[in-house]
Design a protein around this motif. Sequence first.
Motif, PDB file in Angstrom:
ATOM      1  N   GLU A 271       0.944  -1.269  -0.104  1.00 33.22           N
ATOM      2  CA  GLU A 271      -0.030   0.045  -0.027  1.00 33.22           C
ATOM      3  C   GLU A 271       1.044   1.258  -0.034  1.00 33.22           C
ATOM      4  O   GLU A 271       0.578   2.270  -0.443  1.00 33.22           O
ATOM      5  N   LEU A 272       1.902   1.338   0.698  1.00 27.52           N
ATOM      6  CA  LEU A 272       2.773   2.461   0.968  1.00 27.52           C
ATOM      7  C   LEU A 272       3.687   2.825  -0.273  1.00 27.52           C
ATOM      8  O   LEU A 272       4.268   3.816  -0.156  1.00 27.52           O
ATOM      9  N   PHE A 273       3.929   1.775  -1.214  1.00 29.49           N
ATOM     10  CA  PHE A 273       4.593   2.318  -2.241  1.00 29.49           C
ATOM     11  C   PHE A 273       3.722   2.494  -3.274  1.00 29.49           C
ATOM     12  O   PHE A 273       2.741   2.105  -3.543  1.00 29.49           O
ATOM     13  N   TRP A 274       4.061   3.485  -4.068  1.00 27.68           N
ATOM     14  CA  TRP A 274       3.451   3.975  -5.257  1.00 27.68           C
ATOM     15  C   TRP A 274       3.212   2.687  -6.432  1.00 27.68           C
ATOM     16  O   TRP A 274       4.330   2.485  -6.483  1.00 27.68           O
ATOM     17  N   HIS A 275       2.203   2.592  -6.729  1.00 26.34           N
ATOM     18  CA  HIS A 275       1.631   1.648  -7.639  1.00 26.34           C
ATOM     19  C   HIS A 275       2.097   1.746  -9.073  1.00 26.34           C
ATOM     20  O   HIS A 275       0.970   2.262  -9.844  1.00 26.34           O
ATOM     21  N   ASP A 276       3.179   2.100  -9.531  1.00 26.63           N
ATOM     22  CA  ASP A 276       3.484   2.540 -10.819  1.00 26.63           C
ATOM     23  C   ASP A 276       4.970   1.900 -11.353  1.00 26.63           C
ATOM     24  O   ASP A 276       5.649   1.496 -10.577  1.00 26.63           O
ATOM     25  N   ALA A 277       5.017   1.742 -12.642  1.00 27.68           N
ATOM     26  CA  ALA A 277       6.255   1.201 -13.142  1.00 27.68           C
ATOM     27  C   ALA A 277       7.456   2.107 -12.982  1.00 27.68           C
ATOM     28  O   ALA A 277       8.623   1.718 -13.284  1.00 27.68           O
ATOM     29  N   SER A 278       7.296   3.217 -12.592  1.00 25.43           N
ATOM     30  CA  SER A 278       8.299   4.266 -12.231  1.00 25.43           C
ATOM     31  C   SER A 278       8.773   4.359 -10.807  1.00 25.43           C
ATOM     32  O   SER A 278       9.966   4.731 -10.742  1.00 25.43           O
ATOM     33  N   THR A 279       8.503   3.516 -10.134  1.00 26.09           N
ATOM     34  CA  THR A 279       8.607   3.267  -8.826  1.00 26.09           C
ATOM     35  C   THR A 279      10.052   2.387  -8.628  1.00 26.09           C
ATOM     36  O   THR A 279      10.130   1.462  -9.350  1.00 26.09           O
TER      37      THR A 279
ATOM     38  N   GLY B  56      17.990  -2.057  -3.302  1.00 26.64           N
ATOM     39  CA  GLY B  56      18.079  -2.646  -2.067  1.00 26.64           C
ATOM     40  C   GLY B  56      19.577  -3.040  -2.014  1.00 26.64           C
ATOM     41  O   GLY B  56      20.334  -2.821  -2.689  1.00 26.64           O
ATOM     42  N   ALA B  57      19.798  -3.742  -0.828  1.00 24.80           N
ATOM     43  CA  ALA B  57      21.074  -3.947  -0.215  1.00 24.80           C
ATOM     44  C   ALA B  57      21.738  -5.121  -1.368  1.00 24.80           C
ATOM     45  O   ALA B  57      22.947  -5.258  -1.493  1.00 24.80           O
ATOM     46  N   GLY B  58      20.912  -5.841  -2.042  1.00 30.32           N
ATOM     47  CA  GLY B  58      21.288  -6.983  -2.502  1.00 30.32           C
ATOM     48  C   GLY B  58      20.449  -7.137  -4.104  1.00 30.32           C
ATOM     49  O   GLY B  58      20.640  -8.003  -4.666  1.00 30.32           O
ATOM     50  N   GLU B  59      19.588  -6.160  -4.266  1.00 25.53           N
ATOM     51  CA  GLU B  59      18.648  -5.909  -5.445  1.00 25.53           C
ATOM     52  C   GLU B  59      18.437  -4.745  -5.667  1.00 25.53           C
ATOM     53  O   GLU B  59      18.308  -3.578  -5.015  1.00 25.53           O
ATOM     54  N   ASN B  60      18.217  -4.640  -7.201  1.00 25.32           N
ATOM     55  CA  ASN B  60      17.671  -3.352  -8.011  1.00 25.32           C
ATOM     56  C   ASN B  60      16.284  -3.805  -8.219  1.00 25.32           C
ATOM     57  O   ASN B  60      16.029  -4.582  -9.407  1.00 25.32           O
ATOM     58  N   LEU B  61      15.259  -2.819  -7.914  1.00 29.81           N
ATOM     59  CA  LEU B  61      13.807  -3.188  -8.218  1.00 29.81           C
ATOM     60  C   LEU B  61      13.124  -2.100  -9.065  1.00 29.81           C
ATOM     61  O   LEU B  61      13.307  -0.915  -8.683  1.00 29.81           O
ATOM     62  N   TYR B  62      12.715  -2.319 -10.149  1.00 28.03           N
ATOM     63  CA  TYR B  62      12.165  -1.352 -11.120  1.00 28.03           C
ATOM     64  C   TYR B  62      10.807  -1.562 -11.272  1.00 28.03           C
ATOM     65  O   TYR B  62      10.541  -2.717 -11.930  1.00 28.03           O
ATOM     66  N   GLY B  63       9.743  -0.722 -10.786  1.00 27.07           N
ATOM     67  CA  GLY B  63       8.563  -0.792 -11.076  1.00 27.07           C
ATOM     68  C   GLY B  63       7.775  -1.641  -9.812  1.00 27.07           C
ATOM     69  O   GLY B  63       8.511  -2.592  -8.998  1.00 27.07           O
ATOM     70  N   ILE B  64       6.490  -1.226  -9.429  1.00 25.84           N
ATOM     71  CA  ILE B  64       5.888  -1.834  -8.358  1.00 25.84           C
ATOM     72  C   ILE B  64       5.933  -3.677  -8.470  1.00 25.84           C
ATOM     73  O   ILE B  64       5.560  -4.221  -7.514  1.00 25.84           O
TER      74      ILE B  64
ATOM     75  N   VAL C 163       7.859   6.725  -3.419  1.00 28.53           N
ATOM     76  CA  VAL C 163       8.246   6.626  -5.115  1.00 28.53           C
ATOM     77  C   VAL C 163       9.563   6.237  -5.328  1.00 28.53           C
ATOM     78  O   VAL C 163       9.940   5.719  -6.398  1.00 28.53           O
ATOM     79  N   ALA C 164      10.507   6.139  -4.435  1.00 31.33           N
ATOM     80  CA  ALA C 164      12.008   5.721  -4.609  1.00 31.33           C
ATOM     81  C   ALA C 164      12.442   5.397  -3.217  1.00 31.33           C
ATOM     82  O   ALA C 164      12.070   6.320  -2.348  1.00 31.33           O
ATOM     83  N   ALA C 165      13.257   4.078  -3.172  1.00 32.75           N
ATOM     84  CA  ALA C 165      13.870   4.023  -1.940  1.00 32.75           C
ATOM     85  C   ALA C 165      15.261   3.164  -2.285  1.00 32.75           C
ATOM     86  O   ALA C 165      15.280   2.743  -3.458  1.00 32.75           O
ATOM     87  N   GLN C 166      15.981   3.693  -1.209  1.00 31.12           N
ATOM     88  CA  GLN C 166      17.375   2.967  -1.467  1.00 31.12           C
ATOM     89  C   GLN C 166      17.819   2.365   0.084  1.00 31.12           C
ATOM     90  O   GLN C 166      17.748   3.080   1.183  1.00 31.12           O
TER      91      GLN C 166
END
Length: 128
Positions: free
Chosen positions: A37-45, A49-57, A120-123
């Motif tokens: 719920e708290l992440f923007w539901h979009d392909a641009s999100t 992460g510490a061991g992964e790069n995630l593009y899109g919801i 909308v963006a997290a690291q």
Amino acid sequence: MMHQDDINRPWVLAEVTAAFYRYEDALVSNNIAVLDELFWHDASTVRLGAGENLYGIEEIRAFRTARPATGLQRELRHTVITTFGEDYAVCSTEFTREGSDRIGRQQQSWVRFPYGWRIVAAQVSLMS
């Protein structure tokens, strides 16, 4: 143009702080519905992460679903939440986990949408 009066308006700061700690509670209890719920539901999100790069919801959802639900407890420190105007905020924190000497770092960009505050963006990163 942003003016000093636009930064950390008390009511906006209170809203974002509540959303940030709601996210934290969901994270350590593995409440996937609230995390989603708290992440923007979009392909641009984006979530780097510490061991992964995630593009899109969809990638973020797949990661959350596959992640182990144990060992999620952590202690936050040096949390800084800054709001800009009424619709944008940055939340930064460090965290530690019991049994580890590593220091985690997390930074999130939050935007207010008509339906509420969303990341909308997290690291997330770890350092020795």
